[in-house]
Design a protein around this motif. Structure first.
Motif, PDB file in Angstrom:
ATOM      1  N   LEU A 165      29.194 -72.950  19.104  1.00  0.00           N
ATOM      2  CA  LEU A 165      27.915 -73.611  18.830  1.00  0.00           C
ATOM      3  C   LEU A 165      28.125 -74.970  18.165  1.00  0.00           C
ATOM      4  N   VAL A 166      29.044 -75.043  17.220  1.00  0.00           N
ATOM      5  CA  VAL A 166      29.334 -76.321  16.569  1.00  0.00           C
ATOM      6  C   VAL A 166      29.879 -77.319  17.585  1.00  0.00           C
ATOM      7  N   GLY A 167      30.831 -76.870  18.416  1.00  0.00           N
ATOM      8  CA  GLY A 167      31.384 -77.751  19.444  1.00  0.00           C
ATOM      9  C   GLY A 167      30.342 -78.165  20.458  1.00  0.00           C
ATOM     10  N   LEU A 168      29.439 -77.250  20.793  1.00  0.00           N
ATOM     11  CA  LEU A 168      28.365 -77.544  21.736  1.00  0.00           C
ATOM     12  C   LEU A 168      27.470 -78.649  21.213  1.00  0.00           C
ATOM     13  N   ASP A 169      27.079 -78.549  19.933  1.00  0.00           N
ATOM     14  CA  ASP A 169      26.175 -79.545  19.366  1.00  0.00           C
ATOM     15  C   ASP A 169      26.841 -80.908  19.256  1.00  0.00           C
ATOM     16  N   THR A 170      28.078 -80.926  18.738  1.00  0.00           N
ATOM     17  CA  THR A 170      28.776 -82.203  18.601  1.00  0.00           C
ATOM     18  C   THR A 170      29.005 -82.843  19.966  1.00  0.00           C
ATOM     19  N   SER A 171      29.438 -82.055  20.930  1.00  0.00           N
ATOM     20  CA  SER A 171      29.687 -82.584  22.272  1.00  0.00           C
ATOM     21  C   SER A 171      28.398 -83.094  22.913  1.00  0.00           C
ATOM     22  N   TYR A 172      27.321 -82.356  22.742  1.00  0.00           N
ATOM     23  CA  TYR A 172      26.035 -82.750  23.328  1.00  0.00           C
ATOM     24  C   TYR A 172      25.613 -84.133  22.835  1.00  0.00           C
ATOM     25  N   ARG A 173      25.724 -84.353  21.518  1.00  0.00           N
ATOM     26  CA  ARG A 173      25.285 -85.634  20.964  1.00  0.00           C
ATOM     27  C   ARG A 173      26.242 -86.764  21.321  1.00  0.00           C
ATOM     28  N   LEU A 174      27.545 -86.487  21.305  1.00  0.00           N
ATOM     29  CA  LEU A 174      28.508 -87.524  21.661  1.00  0.00           C
ATOM     30  C   LEU A 174      28.380 -87.923  23.121  1.00  0.00           C
ATOM     31  N   ILE A 175      28.253 -86.944  23.995  1.00  0.00           N
ATOM     32  CA  ILE A 175      28.138 -87.250  25.420  1.00  0.00           C
ATOM     33  C   ILE A 175      26.858 -88.020  25.695  1.00  0.00           C
ATOM     34  N   SER A 176      25.760 -87.616  25.063  1.00  0.00           N
ATOM     35  CA  SER A 176      24.488 -88.321  25.257  1.00  0.00           C
ATOM     36  C   SER A 176      24.601 -89.773  24.804  1.00  0.00           C
ATOM     37  N   TRP A 177      25.215 -89.984  23.639  1.00  0.00           N
ATOM     38  CA  TRP A 177      25.351 -91.346  23.104  1.00  0.00           C
ATOM     39  C   TRP A 177      26.285 -92.186  23.974  1.00  0.00           C
ATOM     40  N   LEU A 178      27.395 -91.623  24.373  1.00  0.00           N
ATOM     41  CA  LEU A 178      28.335 -92.372  25.196  1.00  0.00           C
ATOM     42  C   LEU A 178      27.745 -92.696  26.559  1.00  0.00           C
ATOM     43  N   ASP A 179      26.955 -91.777  27.120  1.00  0.00           N
ATOM     44  CA  ASP A 179      26.292 -92.066  28.392  1.00  0.00           C
ATOM     45  C   ASP A 179      25.355 -93.265  28.257  1.00  0.00           C
ATOM     46  N   GLU A 180      24.692 -93.361  27.120  1.00  0.00           N
ATOM     47  CA  GLU A 180      23.756 -94.481  26.897  1.00  0.00           C
ATOM     48  C   GLU A 180      24.473 -95.824  26.820  1.00  0.00           C
ATOM     49  N   GLN A 181      25.753 -95.810  26.435  1.00  0.00           N
ATOM     50  CA  GLN A 181      26.483 -97.070  26.252  1.00  0.00           C
ATOM     51  C   GLN A 181      26.963 -97.676  27.569  1.00  0.00           C
ATOM     52  N   ASP A 182      26.974 -96.889  28.633  1.00  0.00           N
ATOM     53  CA  ASP A 182      27.378 -97.377  29.957  1.00  0.00           C
ATOM     54  C   ASP A 182      28.756 -98.061  29.889  1.00  0.00           C
ATOM     55  N   ILE A 183      29.733 -97.325  29.400  1.00  0.00           N
ATOM     56  CA  ILE A 183      31.079 -97.864  29.183  1.00  0.00           C
ATOM     57  C   ILE A 183      31.850 -97.925  30.498  1.00  0.00           C
ATOM     58  N   ASP A 184      32.561 -99.022  30.709  1.00  0.00           N
ATOM     59  CA  ASP A 184      33.483 -99.133  31.837  1.00  0.00           C
ATOM     60  C   ASP A 184      34.775 -98.434  31.414  1.00  0.00           C
ATOM     61  N   TRP A 185      34.876 -97.148  31.721  1.00  0.00           N
ATOM     62  CA  TRP A 185      35.983 -96.339  31.210  1.00  0.00           C
ATOM     63  C   TRP A 185      37.342 -96.793  31.726  1.00  0.00           C
ATOM     64  N   ALA A 186      37.388 -97.377  32.893  1.00  0.00           N
ATOM     65  CA  ALA A 186      38.679 -97.823  33.435  1.00  0.00           C
ATOM     66  C   ALA A 186      39.288 -98.923  32.578  1.00  0.00           C
ATOM     67  N   ARG A 187      38.430 -99.680  31.880  1.00  0.00           N
ATOM     68  CA  ARG A 187      38.914-100.773  31.017  1.00  0.00           C
ATOM     69  C   ARG A 187      38.874-100.409  29.545  1.00  0.00           C
ATOM     70  N   ALA A 188      38.355 -99.243  29.214  1.00  0.00           N
ATOM     71  CA  ALA A 188      38.110 -98.900  27.812  1.00  0.00           C
ATOM     72  C   ALA A 188      39.397 -98.727  27.024  1.00  0.00           C
TER      73      ALA A 188
END
Length: 399
Positions: free
Chosen positions: A193-216
């Protein structure tokens, strides 16, 4: 007699590796300038900062401070280790503090059980990732407090019950008739549950940033978790979350873990001055590390290259063959003249950012000392002993 350092040889040392005007520092700065426009993602033990590059505004996610329910769930998951610790305390010091600690744990468990409710999880803790499971979580917490209370009451009445075997059989493990759900299953559920919550918020935030992962450029800095934890790709849970959030687009070779590097404190009231102040330093950390990795391939072309593979946790050293294209760890050294393995190790310590550059053969040296009763003169030193060096003072510089 005091230690002596040769000023001339020390100056030669610092010309490359020390100080702001060294060759190494110039390479780090040059590498950082070349990637000034690339996104840099920095993760600390409490925050995540994205520096988009080229002076664009920094964005910060305080992922630890916004973790709803973490301490509450951790309190439940700690009940098993707490009971096990009490059993160990009683074993070691039967007349020690174990009874006082057990009575305190019993009182706190009862208080926590009384405070627990579906409303608590739904309306006050209110983690978005737990939505729809609040009643189930409240039931799990209530049940866990109840079986913990039962065990403590029995153990306080009969201390002989407070031992590791009884704890495993009646509380931790499956199979007891009076235990519908074992605590081990509860522990897994709370961690998930702890991992689920942390992952959910991190993934949501990172998705919003629209990062070019190949250059990150990604770097995890400072301590995350206990002092001995999270220093490898596989053992660092936040690194794993970032890799997952990239949907496989972030190359593992672009993610570095720097447990000794300084990060920044959690921003207060949106003040990002401290966060922005360390950007150049952290860009140089990442780019400088990358530059050294690339030097390994350039200097030792033709020797097996380092590849982390799928087993980031590492494995026992194995021997390397002449036709091996890559290795995932430093290869085993078969003898002092096993030059394929010895030089491959030089390449690995440069290309693998987890390695200490000076540690290419330290383990082999220690093993040889043990094999020779810790007598340095009995150890064959690769590259020094039995080599045809000219007599001292007779070598001439290459034309």
């Amino acid at each position: 007699m005091s230690d002596h350092e040769s000023p001339e040889l020390v100056d030669l040392f610092t010309t490359y590796t020390a100080g702001p005007d060294s060759i190494g520092a110039h390479l780090r700065a040059c590498a950082a300038r070349a990637r000034a426009g690339d996104p840099l993602l920095v993760v600390t033990g409490a925050d995540m900062a994205l520096y988009p590059g080229d002076g664009r505004p920094t964005t910060v996610l305080p992922y630890r401070l916004s973790n709803r329910g973490f301490k509450e769930l951790a309190a439940v998951s700690h009940l098993g280790p707490a009971l096990s610790s009490l059993a160990e305390l009683r074993l070691r010091e039967p007349d020690g503090v174990w009874r006082r600690d057990a009575e305190l744990l019993l009182r706190q468990t009862r208080r926590a059980r009384a405070a627990n409710s579906t409303d608590l999880w739904r309306d006050r803790i209110a983690a978005a990732s737990y939505r729809g499971r609040e009643e189930a979580i409240a039931s799990m917490v209530d049940y866990t407090c109840a079986i913990t209370e039962r065990y403590l009451v029995r153990a306080l009445a009969d201390p002989a019950l407070l031992n590791h075997r009884t704890l495993r059989e009646t509380y931790l493990d499956d199979g007891h008739a009076d235990l519908p759900v074992s605590f081990n299953r509860v522990m897994v559920a709370t961690f998930f549950l702890v991992g689920l919550d942390t992952s959910y918020r991190l993934i949501s935030w990172l998705d919003e940033q629209d990062i070019d992962w190949a250059r990150a450029m990604v770097v995890v800095v400072g301590q995350i978790g206990r002092p001995t934890a999270g220093v490898t790709w596989r053992t660092n849970s936040v690194a794993g979350m970032v890799l997952a959030a990239s949907r496989g687009k972030l190359p593992l070779s672009h993610l570095y873990i720097a447990p000794h590097a300084a990060g920044f404190a959690t921003p207060v009231d949106g003040d990002l001055r401290e966060v922005n102040a360390v950007e150049e330093q952290l860009r140089q950390l990442w780019a400088g590390t990358r530059a050294t990795v690339e030097l390994g391939g350039a200097m030792f072309e033709g020797y097996p290259a380092f590849d982390p593979g799928d087993d980031y946790a590492g494995q026992q050293p194995r021997t390397v063959g002449a036709h091996d294209g890559v290795v995932t760890e430093q290869p085993a050294i078969r003898s002092a003249d096993d030059w394929l393995s010895l030089v491959t190790r030089l390449r690995v310590v440069m290309e693998d950012p987890r390695q200490l550059l000076s540690g290419a053969v330290t383990d082999y040296a220690a093993q040889q000392l043990i094999a020779h009763d810790n007598n340095p003169l009995a150890v064959l030193i690769p590259g020094l002993d039995n080599e045809p060096y000219p007599a001292f003072g007779t070598a001439s510089a290459a034309a």
